[in-house]
Design a protein around this motif. Structure first.
Motif, PDB file in Angstrom:
ATOM      1  N   ALA A  48      55.952  34.430  42.509  1.00 35.63           N
ATOM      2  CA  ALA A  48      56.656  34.625  41.148  1.00 35.63           C
ATOM      3  C   ALA A  48      55.640  34.081  39.946  1.00 35.63           C
ATOM      4  O   ALA A  48      55.332  34.552  38.956  1.00 35.63           O
ATOM      5  N   TYR A  49      55.044  32.615  40.053  1.00 42.34           N
ATOM      6  CA  TYR A  49      54.168  32.207  39.161  1.00 42.34           C
ATOM      7  C   TYR A  49      52.887  33.181  38.899  1.00 42.34           C
ATOM      8  O   TYR A  49      52.681  33.272  37.686  1.00 42.34           O
ATOM      9  N   LYS A  50      52.503  33.644  40.052  1.00 44.80           N
ATOM     10  CA  LYS A  50      51.181  34.364  39.883  1.00 44.80           C
ATOM     11  C   LYS A  50      51.577  35.694  39.104  1.00 44.80           C
ATOM     12  O   LYS A  50      50.779  36.033  38.251  1.00 44.80           O
ATOM     13  N   LYS A  51      52.970  36.152  39.432  1.00 41.67           N
ATOM     14  CA  LYS A  51      53.162  37.584  38.866  1.00 41.67           C
ATOM     15  C   LYS A  51      53.340  37.358  37.216  1.00 41.67           C
ATOM     16  O   LYS A  51      52.855  38.104  36.492  1.00 41.67           O
ATOM     17  N   ILE A  52      54.004  36.360  36.869  1.00 40.63           N
ATOM     18  CA  ILE A  52      54.490  36.005  35.600  1.00 40.63           C
ATOM     19  C   ILE A  52      52.941  35.541  34.685  1.00 40.63           C
ATOM     20  O   ILE A  52      52.873  36.195  33.532  1.00 40.63           O
ATOM     21  N   ASN A  53      52.050  35.090  35.398  1.00 43.41           N
ATOM     22  CA  ASN A  53      50.936  34.774  34.849  1.00 43.41           C
ATOM     23  C   ASN A  53      50.264  35.739  34.390  1.00 43.41           C
ATOM     24  O   ASN A  53      49.480  36.006  33.482  1.00 43.41           O
ATOM     25  N   GLN A  54      50.417  36.812  35.203  1.00 41.05           N
ATOM     26  CA  GLN A  54      49.498  38.134  34.886  1.00 41.05           C
ATOM     27  C   GLN A  54      50.333  38.892  33.700  1.00 41.05           C
ATOM     28  O   GLN A  54      49.579  39.928  33.171  1.00 41.05           O
ATOM     29  N   GLN A  55      51.335  38.691  33.412  1.00 32.03           N
ATOM     30  CA  GLN A  55      52.129  39.335  32.501  1.00 32.03           C
ATOM     31  C   GLN A  55      52.583  38.922  31.141  1.00 32.03           C
ATOM     32  O   GLN A  55      52.766  39.608  30.155  1.00 32.03           O
ATOM     33  N   VAL A  56      52.177  37.508  31.024  1.00 33.85           N
ATOM     34  CA  VAL A  56      52.298  36.877  29.727  1.00 33.85           C
ATOM     35  C   VAL A  56      51.109  36.184  29.291  1.00 33.85           C
ATOM     36  O   VAL A  56      49.999  35.905  30.147  1.00 33.85           O
ATOM     37  N   THR A  57      51.062  35.797  27.756  1.00 30.76           N
ATOM     38  CA  THR A  57      49.830  35.221  27.365  1.00 30.76           C
ATOM     39  C   THR A  57      50.429  33.984  26.676  1.00 30.76           C
ATOM     40  O   THR A  57      51.348  33.925  25.940  1.00 30.76           O
ATOM     41  N   VAL A  58      49.498  32.726  26.700  1.00 32.99           N
ATOM     42  CA  VAL A  58      49.862  31.596  26.130  1.00 32.99           C
ATOM     43  C   VAL A  58      48.720  31.123  25.480  1.00 32.99           C
ATOM     44  O   VAL A  58      47.662  30.929  26.080  1.00 32.99           O
ATOM     45  N   LYS A  59      48.978  30.778  23.937  1.00 32.32           N
ATOM     46  CA  LYS A  59      47.723  30.403  23.432  1.00 32.32           C
ATOM     47  C   LYS A  59      46.991  29.233  24.034  1.00 32.32           C
ATOM     48  O   LYS A  59      47.714  28.106  24.153  1.00 32.32           O
ATOM     49  N   GLY A  60      45.950  29.050  24.159  1.00 36.28           N
ATOM     50  CA  GLY A  60      45.066  27.922  24.402  1.00 36.28           C
ATOM     51  C   GLY A  60      44.702  28.228  25.958  1.00 36.28           C
ATOM     52  O   GLY A  60      44.110  27.010  26.699  1.00 36.28           O
ATOM     53  N   PHE A  61      45.381  28.972  26.781  1.00 33.06           N
ATOM     54  CA  PHE A  61      45.115  29.148  28.015  1.00 33.06           C
ATOM     55  C   PHE A  61      44.655  30.594  28.530  1.00 33.06           C
ATOM     56  O   PHE A  61      45.102  31.699  27.939  1.00 33.06           O
ATOM     57  N   ARG A  62      43.740  30.860  29.450  1.00 32.62           N
ATOM     58  CA  ARG A  62      43.291  32.110  29.564  1.00 32.62           C
ATOM     59  C   ARG A  62      44.352  32.821  30.585  1.00 32.62           C
ATOM     60  O   ARG A  62      44.931  32.218  31.316  1.00 32.62           O
ATOM     61  N   LYS A  63      44.312  34.135  30.409  1.00 31.74           N
ATOM     62  CA  LYS A  63      45.449  35.091  31.117  1.00 31.74           C
ATOM     63  C   LYS A  63      45.174  34.662  32.653  1.00 31.74           C
ATOM     64  O   LYS A  63      43.939  34.709  33.334  1.00 31.74           O
ATOM     65  N   GLY A  64      46.212  34.456  33.428  1.00 30.82           N
ATOM     66  CA  GLY A  64      46.362  34.135  34.691  1.00 30.82           C
ATOM     67  C   GLY A  64      45.927  32.759  35.191  1.00 30.82           C
ATOM     68  O   GLY A  64      45.962  32.308  36.477  1.00 30.82           O
ATOM     69  N   LYS A  65      45.683  31.898  34.151  1.00 30.96           N
ATOM     70  CA  LYS A  65      45.353  30.403  34.408  1.00 30.96           C
ATOM     71  C   LYS A  65      46.391  29.617  33.762  1.00 30.96           C
ATOM     72  O   LYS A  65      46.219  28.335  33.430  1.00 30.96           O
ATOM     73  N   ILE A  66      47.735  29.831  33.432  1.00 28.62           N
ATOM     74  CA  ILE A  66      48.774  29.223  32.756  1.00 28.62           C
ATOM     75  C   ILE A  66      49.210  28.225  33.784  1.00 28.62           C
ATOM     76  O   ILE A  66      49.792  28.926  34.976  1.00 28.62           O
ATOM     77  N   PRO A  67      49.423  26.840  33.482  1.00 32.69           N
ATOM     78  CA  PRO A  67      49.712  26.034  34.621  1.00 32.69           C
ATOM     79  C   PRO A  67      51.452  26.088  34.861  1.00 32.69           C
ATOM     80  O   PRO A  67      52.101  26.899  33.689  1.00 32.69           O
ATOM     81  N   ALA A  68      52.141  25.960  35.816  1.00 27.02           N
ATOM     82  CA  ALA A  68      53.495  26.246  36.268  1.00 27.02           C
ATOM     83  C   ALA A  68      54.328  25.740  35.565  1.00 27.02           C
ATOM     84  O   ALA A  68      55.365  26.103  34.906  1.00 27.02           O
TER      85      ALA A  68
END
Length: 465
Positions: free
Chosen positions: A31-51
């Motif tokens: 689930a975390y991996k899937k959400i990581n691929q779907q959203v963007t957070v400023k300061g984090f690369r796509k797919g590398k957002i901490p849980a």
């Protein structure tokens, strides 16, 4: 994981499942991996957002929902296997408790195949029509062949019964010419009954150039079922001449040298056709007797789905191809919507009951389907569908329908087993032996398929929260 099963009625159970939270770990990671691929957070690369950031920004609840939806099918399947039940259709799932870091509890209510007791069926007795081919039957068959070799020649006289007339037609409804109500150069044999009611009387007695008008109910087209004023003009009258019934005709129309040989062959073919019809009749009546002997509870949801499927197939496929609406079809059939619904439900009940009983017989009698039997059935199904065997086989494999075809043949073998054990007599009191029929299983397969109709096989459904 712990699970328990509760029988709600003979065709429905409730599974209660308790899942330790640690068993959700793989689904949470996914689930975390899937959400990581779907959203963007400023300061984090796509797919590398901490849980923890995903939890803060989007909520732990969204992650849990995704994880539970991913994990439920496996937990449900495990519970079904542990309970050793045969589910039908989709379950109704209710998550009763979800504590983050502690537990997941849910219930799943689902229809199941009822337990069926097959009684001794060896005492079944049925009566079928005797195979009788009369001289009149043979003469009719030969006459039909003879008519195919008839010749026509134009004549200058009034049209009479049996003549072939060339006609122009124009149909009006409420004074307006229909777009599809005009046809020119139509060839029609007077007395054949192949066109509109009333046309025989209208054209009989007319010579070439003669015209007439009559009223008839349209049998097809945009105004099907409506009364139309039809104008007809005869452009040619031709007499129809049949060849003499003699040895020359036999040699022209067949591989036989004499008329007697042709008639003997016609008699044999008619006997084979009636024997085939007799066998089908026996299978249908034996099946009816068998169903009378067995009590079968019908799952309500399965019955509802089956009724809806039959209605949908009729309305959107069969009637759609004919350009008819359901209301128009009922009008033509002279049925009310209530009568149609009652008939459809009755057919659905019989279809489901037939499938359950024959499937239970397959299990009881330990019947298996050989590759040869499956191939033969596939060939026949391909022929009836208008596809080549290779095309049909490819479509079956790609659609995942091989188990369905295996089930059809297995049910046919089950019905053939009951027919062989039953006593079948014709209307003359003679015992009919169907065991020597090479097509017995395939005929029984067709009879069983006709009885089950569009019944869906039991398939495990993947639930979602």
């Amino acid at each position: 994981m712990k699970s328990a099963v509760e029988t709600l009625n003979p065709t429905r159970v409730r599974l209660t499942v308790e899942v330790p939270f640690e068993e959700l770990k793989d689904s949470l990671d996914a689930a975390y991996k899937k959400i990581n691929q779907q959203v963007t957070v400023k300061g984090f690369r796509k797919g590398k957002i901490p849980a923890r950031v995903i939890d803060q920004r989007f909520g732990r609840g969204a992650v849990l929902e995704e994880a539970v939806n991913d994990a439920l099918p496996k937990f449900y399947t495990d519970a079904v296997n542990e309970a050793a039940i045969n589910p039908l259709g989709q379950p109704e799932v209710d998550i009763t408790e979800l504590k983050d870091g502690e537990t997941l509890n849910f219930t799943a209510e689902v229809d199941v195949r009822p337990a069926i007791e097959i009684p001794d069926y060896s005492g079944i007795e049925v009566e079928v029509d005797a195979v009788e081919v009369s001289d009149e039957d043979v003469e009719k068959s030969v006459d039909q062949l003879r008519s195919r070799f008839a010749s026509t020649s134009p004549v200058e006289r009034a049209a009479a019964d049996g003549d072939v007339v060339t006609i122009d037609l124009e149909a009006k409804v409420d004074g307006e010419i229909l777009e599809d109500g005009v046809a020119n150069g139509v060839s029609y044999t007077i007395g054949s009954g192949e066109l509109l009611d009333g046309i025989d009387e209208a054209v009989t007695g007319l010579e070439a150039g003669g015209e007439a008008t009559f009223t008839s109910q349209l049998k097809g087209g945009s105004a099907e079922g409506k009364d139309a004023e039809v104008s007809v003009k005869v452009t040619q009258v031709a007499s129809r001449e049949l060849p003499e019934l003699d040895d020359d005709f036999a040699q022209m129309a067949s591989e036989f040298d004499t008329l007697d040989e042709l008639k003997a062959d016609s008699r044999k073919r008619l006997e084979n056709m009636k024997q085939y019809d007799q066998a089908t009749q026996a299978q249908e009546r034996v099946l009816e007797k068998l169903l009378e002997l067995v009590e079968v509870p019908i799952p309500e949801k399965l019955l509802e789905d089956e009724v809806n499927t039959r209605k949908h197939n009729l309305e959107h496929h069969q009637l759609g191809q004919m350009g008819l609406t359901l209301d128009k079809y009922l009008e033509i059939q002279g049925k009310t919507a209530e009568e149609f619904d009652a008939e459809t439900k009755e057919q659905a009940v019989k279809g489901i009951k037939t499938q359950f009983v024959l499937d239970e017989l397959v299990s009881k009698e330990k019947l298996n389907v050989s590759q040869e039997e499956l191939t033969e059935h596939l060939m026949r199904r391909a022929a009836s569908s208008g596809m080549s065997p290779d095309q049909f086989a490819q479509a079956v494999v790609e659609g995942g329908q091989v188990p369905m075809l295996v089930g059809e043949v297995a049910r046919g073998k089950a019905l053939a087993t009951v027919v062989e054990a039953a006593t079948v007599k014709d209307t003359d009191g003679e015992v009919v032996d169907l065991s020597e029929d090479e097509d017995e299983v395939e005929q029984a397969t067709e009879a069983a398929a006709a009885a089950t109709g569009e019944t869906e096989g039991d398939a495990e459904a993947k639930p979602e929260a």
